[in-house]
Design a protein around this motif. Structure first.
Motif, PDB file in Angstrom:
ATOM      1  N   PHE A 124      -2.366  10.705  -7.800  1.00  0.00           N
ATOM      2  CA  PHE A 124      -3.877   9.718  -8.292  1.00  0.00           C
ATOM      3  C   PHE A 124      -4.389   9.363  -6.853  1.00  0.00           C
ATOM      4  N   SER A 125      -5.412   9.744  -6.354  1.00  0.00           N
ATOM      5  CA  SER A 125      -5.554  10.173  -5.275  1.00  0.00           C
ATOM      6  C   SER A 125      -6.402   9.153  -4.916  1.00  0.00           C
ATOM      7  N   ILE A 126      -6.516   8.753  -3.270  1.00  0.00           N
ATOM      8  CA  ILE A 126      -6.697   7.621  -2.116  1.00  0.00           C
ATOM      9  C   ILE A 126      -7.245   7.569  -1.723  1.00  0.00           C
ATOM     10  N   ASP A 127      -8.455   7.052  -0.980  1.00  0.00           N
ATOM     11  CA  ASP A 127      -9.781   7.587   0.097  1.00  0.00           C
ATOM     12  C   ASP A 127      -9.646   6.105   0.646  1.00  0.00           C
ATOM     13  N   CYS A 128      -9.665   5.280  -0.083  1.00  0.00           N
ATOM     14  CA  CYS A 128     -10.196   3.987   0.835  1.00  0.00           C
ATOM     15  C   CYS A 128      -8.716   2.926   0.239  1.00  0.00           C
ATOM     16  N   ILE A 129      -8.019   2.245   0.567  1.00  0.00           N
ATOM     17  CA  ILE A 129      -7.298   0.810   0.472  1.00  0.00           C
ATOM     18  C   ILE A 129      -8.128   0.346  -0.760  1.00  0.00           C
ATOM     19  N   ARG A 130      -8.951  -0.880  -0.239  1.00  0.00           N
ATOM     20  CA  ARG A 130     -10.169  -1.491  -1.515  1.00  0.00           C
ATOM     21  C   ARG A 130     -10.225  -0.916  -2.253  1.00  0.00           C
ATOM     22  N   GLU A 131     -10.554   0.415  -2.037  1.00  0.00           N
ATOM     23  CA  GLU A 131     -10.956   1.084  -3.787  1.00  0.00           C
ATOM     24  C   GLU A 131     -10.487   1.394  -4.482  1.00  0.00           C
ATOM     25  N   ALA A 132      -8.972   1.528  -4.026  1.00  0.00           N
ATOM     26  CA  ALA A 132      -7.426   1.069  -4.534  1.00  0.00           C
ATOM     27  C   ALA A 132      -7.182   0.136  -5.163  1.00  0.00           C
ATOM     28  N   LYS A 133      -7.225  -0.610  -4.786  1.00  0.00           N
ATOM     29  CA  LYS A 133      -6.212  -1.597  -5.597  1.00  0.00           C
ATOM     30  C   LYS A 133      -7.559  -2.497  -6.165  1.00  0.00           C
ATOM     31  N   ARG A 134      -8.602  -1.980  -6.070  1.00  0.00           N
ATOM     32  CA  ARG A 134      -9.958  -2.411  -7.485  1.00  0.00           C
ATOM     33  C   ARG A 134      -9.374  -1.709  -8.470  1.00  0.00           C
ATOM     34  N   SER A 135      -8.891  -0.004  -8.306  1.00  0.00           N
ATOM     35  CA  SER A 135      -8.878   0.951  -9.681  1.00  0.00           C
ATOM     36  C   SER A 135      -7.886   0.314  -9.950  1.00  0.00           C
ATOM     37  N   LEU A 136      -6.042  -0.046  -8.913  1.00  0.00           N
ATOM     38  CA  LEU A 136      -5.433  -0.254 -10.436  1.00  0.00           C
ATOM     39  C   LEU A 136      -5.299  -1.696 -10.740  1.00  0.00           C
ATOM     40  N   LYS A 137      -6.164  -2.184 -10.313  1.00  0.00           N
ATOM     41  CA  LYS A 137      -6.616  -4.417 -10.941  1.00  0.00           C
ATOM     42  C   LYS A 137      -6.667  -2.909 -12.433  1.00  0.00           C
ATOM     43  N   LYS A 138      -7.535  -2.117 -12.811  1.00  0.00           N
ATOM     44  CA  LYS A 138      -7.541  -2.219 -13.968  1.00  0.00           C
ATOM     45  C   LYS A 138      -7.026  -0.942 -14.936  1.00  0.00           C
ATOM     46  N   PHE A 139      -5.743  -0.549 -14.475  1.00  0.00           N
ATOM     47  CA  PHE A 139      -4.328  -0.701 -15.188  1.00  0.00           C
ATOM     48  C   PHE A 139      -3.730  -2.523 -15.707  1.00  0.00           C
ATOM     49  N   LYS A 140      -3.242  -1.778 -16.589  1.00  0.00           N
ATOM     50  CA  LYS A 140      -1.975  -3.191 -17.194  1.00  0.00           C
ATOM     51  C   LYS A 140      -1.440  -2.875 -16.746  1.00  0.00           C
ATOM     52  N   PRO A 141      -0.017  -3.710 -16.270  1.00  0.00           N
ATOM     53  CA  PRO A 141       1.231  -3.692 -15.854  1.00  0.00           C
ATOM     54  C   PRO A 141       1.866  -2.482 -16.046  1.00  0.00           C
ATOM     55  N   THR A 142       1.839  -2.174 -17.545  1.00  0.00           N
ATOM     56  CA  THR A 142       2.922  -0.913 -18.379  1.00  0.00           C
ATOM     57  C   THR A 142       1.950  -0.114 -17.502  1.00  0.00           C
ATOM     58  N   GLN A 143       1.543   0.662 -17.702  1.00  0.00           N
ATOM     59  CA  GLN A 143       0.016   1.698 -16.973  1.00  0.00           C
ATOM     60  C   GLN A 143       0.933   1.606 -15.700  1.00  0.00           C
ATOM     61  N   CYS A 144       0.983   1.247 -14.250  1.00  0.00           N
ATOM     62  CA  CYS A 144       1.083   0.971 -13.391  1.00  0.00           C
ATOM     63  C   CYS A 144       2.687   1.522 -13.382  1.00  0.00           C
ATOM     64  N   LYS A 145       3.348   1.158 -14.158  1.00  0.00           N
ATOM     65  CA  LYS A 145       4.532   1.159 -14.467  1.00  0.00           C
ATOM     66  C   LYS A 145       5.061   2.687 -14.331  1.00  0.00           C
ATOM     67  N   GLN A 146       3.916   3.293 -14.519  1.00  0.00           N
ATOM     68  CA  GLN A 146       4.341   5.269 -15.482  1.00  0.00           C
ATOM     69  C   GLN A 146       3.999   5.948 -13.551  1.00  0.00           C
ATOM     70  N   ILE A 147       3.605   5.170 -12.605  1.00  0.00           N
ATOM     71  CA  ILE A 147       2.659   6.456 -11.808  1.00  0.00           C
ATOM     72  C   ILE A 147       3.434   6.656 -11.620  1.00  0.00           C
ATOM     73  N   THR A 148       3.817   8.112 -10.818  1.00  0.00           N
ATOM     74  CA  THR A 148       4.579   8.505  -9.239  1.00  0.00           C
ATOM     75  C   THR A 148       4.105   9.542  -8.901  1.00  0.00           C
ATOM     76  N   THR A 149       3.215   9.692  -8.660  1.00  0.00           N
ATOM     77  CA  THR A 149       2.537  10.347  -7.419  1.00  0.00           C
ATOM     78  C   THR A 149       0.951  10.111  -6.858  1.00  0.00           C
ATOM     79  N   LEU A 150       1.105   9.512  -5.523  1.00  0.00           N
ATOM     80  CA  LEU A 150       0.129   9.277  -4.662  1.00  0.00           C
ATOM     81  C   LEU A 150      -0.715  10.134  -3.833  1.00  0.00           C
ATOM     82  N   LYS A 151      -1.791  10.037  -3.680  1.00  0.00           N
ATOM     83  CA  LYS A 151      -2.384  11.469  -2.841  1.00  0.00           C
ATOM     84  C   LYS A 151      -3.408  10.087  -1.594  1.00  0.00           C
TER      85      LYS A 151
END
Length: 235
Positions: A124-151
């Motif tokens: 999951f690629s992050i170009d802007c911190i504020r943008e990333a927060k908004r994108s992560l907010k769209k995930f459910k907590p269980t989905q966030c817990k599956q993410i292993t790699t950020l770019k």
């Protein structure tokens, strides 16, 4: 003072939700589909679907040992890059494997074995911190817990500031703290003028940031490119 009579339109107060009622799974309707609270589909077969499930079990693919099937799923679903977007959350990059998540629509058994893999195996690629927060907010907590790699992508001219902003977000943002399975952050620094001539300077910047990075519960890897960020966005 006499107690007030209950009016016809008054509603009885709702009992507070208990843990047992909160964890209760809603039964799947006769038609359509139903999602669990964690965002996954309820693929429990009903009625005539049970016979179809038995037929699918005779497939040569599904008769393979689970260990081999798991390797196949990883080869198909791994390597996908998702970029954060201000409006749409994370969306697939135009480069890399396409239509690989169509595998999840094949049958119920394959879905149950692979549903979380696109999140766990993707980057999951992050170009802007504020943008990333908004994108992560769209995930459910269980989905966030599956993410292993950020770019994390940053400009050479703002390498220190970009990484510092990320470190601050990881420590103080509830959306980044929800990434409990995060194992690796890949930092890609764009527009480096001369990879050979600036390597020592880049390493010096990284050494300066290391005290703020080394206590993170995941590995941080930094790489450099003279590619322009605009070319990266529009390959």
């Amino acid at each position: 003072m006499a107690p007030r009579k209950t009016a016809a339109g008054d509603k009885a107060p709702k009992a507070p939700a208990t843990k047992k009622s909160a964890d209760k799974v809603i039964k799947r309707p006769a038609r359509g589909y139903h999602k669990f609270r964690n965002g996954l589909l309820n693929v429990t077969p009903k009625g005539g679907e049970k016979e179809l499930v038995k037929q699918n079990e005779s497939s040569p693919l599904l008769r393979m040992p689970a260990e081999i099937r798991n390797k196949i799923w990883k080869l198909v679903l791994g390597g996908k890059l998702y970029r954060s977007s201000w409006s749409f959350g994370f969306h697939p990059s135009p480069t890399g494997p396409k239509h690989n998540t169509a595998l999840l629509r094949t049958c119920r058994q394959i879905y149950s074995e692979t549903a979380i893999m696109p999140l766990a195996l993707g980057t999951f690629s992050i170009d802007c911190i504020r943008e990333a927060k908004r994108s992560l907010k769209k995930f459910k907590p269980t989905q966030c817990k599956q993410i292993t790699t950020l770019k994390l992508t940053v400009y050479w001219s703002n390498m220190t500031g970009g990484i510092m902003d990320f470190c601050f977000a990881v420590r103080h943002s509830k959306y980044f703290r929800s990434l409990l399975a995060l194992r690796e952050v890949r930092v890609l620094v764009f527009s480096v003028p001369d990879l050979d001539g600036t390597r020592e300077k880049a390493e010096a910047v990284y050494e300066h940031l290391k005290p703020r990075i080394q206590d993170m519960p995941f590995a941080v890897k930094v790489d450099y490119t003279h590619q322009r960020w605009s070319d990266y966005l529009n390959p």
